[in-house]
Design an enzyme around this catalytic site. Structure first.
Site, short mmCIF file in Angstrom:
data_model
loop_
_atom_site.label_atom_id
_atom_site.label_comp_id
_atom_site.label_asym_id
_atom_site.label_seq_id
_atom_site.Cartn_x
_atom_site.Cartn_y
_atom_site.Cartn_z
N GLY A 131 0.82 -1.20 0.00
CA GLY A 131 0.00 0.00 0.00
C GLY A 131 0.86 1.25 0.00
O GLY A 131 2.05 1.22 0.33
N CYS A 132 0.25 2.38 -0.35
CA CYS A 132 1.01 3.64 -0.48
C CYS A 132 1.49 4.14 0.87
O CYS A 132 2.69 4.39 1.05
CB CYS A 132 0.17 4.68 -1.21
SG CYS A 132 -1.48 4.97 -0.52
N PHE A 133 0.59 4.32 1.84
CA PHE A 133 1.02 4.73 3.17
C PHE A 133 2.00 3.71 3.75
O PHE A 133 3.02 4.07 4.36
CB PHE A 133 -0.19 4.86 4.11
CG PHE A 133 -0.83 6.21 4.15
CD1 PHE A 133 -0.07 7.37 4.27
CD2 PHE A 133 -2.20 6.33 4.09
CE1 PHE A 133 -0.67 8.62 4.33
CE2 PHE A 133 -2.82 7.58 4.15
CZ PHE A 133 -2.05 8.72 4.27
N ALA A 134 1.68 2.44 3.57
CA ALA A 134 2.53 1.38 4.14
C ALA A 134 3.95 1.46 3.60
O ALA A 134 4.92 1.31 4.34
CB ALA A 134 1.92 0.02 3.86
N CYS A 136 5.59 4.08 2.45
CA CYS A 136 6.27 5.26 2.97
C CYS A 136 6.63 5.09 4.45
O CYS A 136 7.76 5.36 4.86
CB CYS A 136 5.39 6.49 2.77
SG CYS A 136 6.25 8.07 2.90
#
Length: 345
Positions: A131-134, A136
């Site tokens: 995932g994107c947040f994950a 980062c």
């Protein structure tokens, strides 16, 4: 040539994936599936592709004609799709949804974070793209997890662009609400905590405190948590993340590294990473937008470190990383089709 099929091709991730693959020297797009747009020109939906392609969206899914299929579905739809459709054994799958990111005996999907799983990615048939947040949040914390330095609750604040919410309009995505505005959402309950905790626990040395996934487990006094507050930003793309980690003991020791020691730790950890770089000065989001890069910087204040990490949520946080993983799965140069540069302004 790698022959590619794309499912859910009409959304933001589908459009970005098509944009990348059209210019990939070793890829041919065989079909881009969208039931609601079948027969329409791709460029009529993804208008930035005018003059780049004459492909049309297809209702058909000729899996026997492709080498790999990208799932650009919303979360929960990939698993349901596979229960209703059969994909040949020889066809690789790269799933951009969260359905298979958590390791389980019921599936063989490899978690596709190249910074820690490159060898497994190179050998796998089925891949769960992070995932994107994950992506980062993890990249900012992995070196500390490996060094056994996560011994207290970690505070994480991350702000994402509006494209992170997908293409379907909603109350918190339309321009008049989002413009000149900010808000928090899913405080301490964001679904990406599952995969963040999974990776951090994978790297932490035996005997160090467990990083507890608070969405499934109640922590004890000995456990540590990732206290994650996501923000909606008033920009279109990118994630800007700050993380606060507390150390113990005298500064300059193994349990409380100095600023220089932390910088060296991060540089060494990401020495072989193609797109993730430690930078020795403060960062700004424009340095990564429209690229597949992750940039990281660490500041030290007494016994606390503040880690800044940033990515483009649609690229390193989604389809850029997916293409990076495809390159690894097919034995290509990891950077192929991804030498993208940010704007100078």
């Amino acid at each position: 040539m790698i022959k590619v099929g794309i499912l859910g091709a009409a959304g933001y991730t589908g459009g970005e994936l098509i944009r990348l693959l059209l210019w990939h020297p070793e890829v041919e797009i065989v079909f881009a599936n969208s039931e609601s747009n079948a027969g329409n020109m791709i460029a009529d939906v993804h208008e930035g592709l005018y003059g780049e392609t004459n492909l049309q969206f297809s209702a058909d899914m000729p899996f026997d004609q492709v080498d790999v299929v990208f799932f650009c579905f919303g979360h929960g739809k990939s698993e349901a799709f596979l229960k209703e459709h059969t994909i040949p054994e020889n066809v690789k799958i790269i799933d951009l949804a969260q359905d298979f990111r958590i390791a389980a005996p019921t599936h063989d999907y490899v978690y596709g974070l190249p910074e820690i799983h490159k060898e497994a990615i190179q050998q796998c048939k089925h891949l769960a793209n992070p995932g994107c947040f994950a992506t980062c949040v993890q990249l900012g914390l992995l070196p500390l997890a490996q060094a056994g330095l996560l011994k207290h609750d970690v505070s994480v604040n991350a702000i994402t662009g509006s494209t992170g919410a997908g293409q379907k309009p909603g109350a918190t995505t339309h321009f008049s609400w989002r413009n000149n505005n900010m808000s928090v959402y899913k405080v301490f309950t964001h679904q990406h905590l599952h995969e963040i905790c999974q990776s951090l626990n994978e790297l932490r040395p035996e005997g160090t405190p467990a990083i507890v996934d608070t969405l499934v487990t109640t922590p004890t006094a000995e456990d540590i948590t990732i206290d994650f507050i996501p923000y909606r930003g008033d920009f279109a793309r990118g994630i800007f993340c700050t993380e606060v980690v507390k150390f113990e003991g005298e500064e300059g020791t193994s349990s409380n590294p100095s600023a220089d020691q932390l910088a060296e730790m991060y540089q060494n950890f990401y020495d072989g990473a193609t797109f993730t770089h430690y930078v020795g000065k403060a960062l700004d989001l424009k340095q990564v937008v429209n690229t597949n890069k992750a940039l990281i910087h660490v500041d030290k204040f007494g016994n606390k470190a503040v880690i800044t990490c940033m990515i483009d949520n649609l690229l390193k946080g989604a389809v850029g990383q997916a293409v990076q993983n495809m390159n690894l799965m097919f034995g290509l140069d990891e950077t192929m089709g991804l030498k993208l540069k940010p704007s100078a302004f």
